[in-house]
Design an enzyme around this catalytic site. Sequence first.
Site: not given
Length: 384
Positions: A276, A252
């Site tokens: 993240d 993504i």
Amino acid sequence: MNRTIFISNVTIVNYDQEFIGDLFIREGKIEQLGQDLQVEADIYLDGTSKNWIVMPGFIDMHIHGSAGFDMMDATEEALRGMARSLVKEGTTSYLPTTITQQVDAIEAALKNVGEFVNNEDEAEILGIHVEGPYISTKWAGAQPVGHITEPSIEQFRKWQKLSGNRIKQVTVAPEVAGGFEFVQAMSKEGIVVSIGHSDATSEEVEKAVHLGARQATHLYNQMRPFHHREPGIVGSVLMEERMQVEIIVDYIHSHTKAVNVAFRLKGAEGIILITDAMRAKGLAYGEYDLGGQTVHVTEKGAHLSSGALAGSILTMDQALRNMKQSTNCSLKELVSMSSTNAAKQLKLPHKGYIGEGFDADLVILDMELNIQKTICRGKIVFEN
């Protein structure tokens, strides 16, 4: 009390070696490593016929939250919740990461980590990654623009004190006012300075590296992109051998071909796999909070209403499987990218490697790289 563990007949993988052998663990450390070891232990794990792979536990240098918790919640419960959830994905240690926010919120989060003491059944907090507020408004992404400020050495030293000297990494845009002085000062103080959320030119990146910057935050995302007449941050860090690059390999944040470009140019020794992740990791799709903003989490990832990516819901084991699929890299190369490089960046001499005297932070995987067991500092903390 830590019980002794004997792991036998497994494929042991380090960044520089791969062999079938045995491991003996006592008091949180790897005491013996070899073949056909003759030892007595409290727990026996036999890999015969199971095709088990043993790697150093994963180190996530960039993670905001997991399992409904966020580092910025600034509570002991949040850090415990994160630490307990991360072992399920093979992460044995991590840097909880701040977000750009008002000063008192950042300070509360830093103080909270400074006072936190890990339990033995949790992924270990190695320190803190401060992401923002010293970044570029042009490349804010999901970082709240209203709280972005110019780098302040004085303020950061105050924060370091508040955290009990636990800040290990800072993401900064070196080109903003006071940025270069900040890069130099923090590098000299032993902090990993990572260029991110930045509009730096190729020349400015070169200057920052000269002053001590050694990492790029989530490569490709929220940074000046590559252009053939101005290579920007992307082109510069890919070509700069002194720089490590964080990558979020969830398909993504980065296309599989972009992941491959980074792998071919940096090699396994130049890449650090990160998640993240934000608090929705491991939970159902829906609406969640990140830095006071609503994040919409769907099968397409985590996004703000503006469409900006807001962290990920990636797990470290999935990052490894995706990296393997993208690049056809070796198991040894995966160890570099998931553990060894982070341990070297953070100057941790007892982590990121399976060797005698090293911390017994281990992950046992099957041939498809699914987690079977996670061992944190000599204790089995997760079993699939």
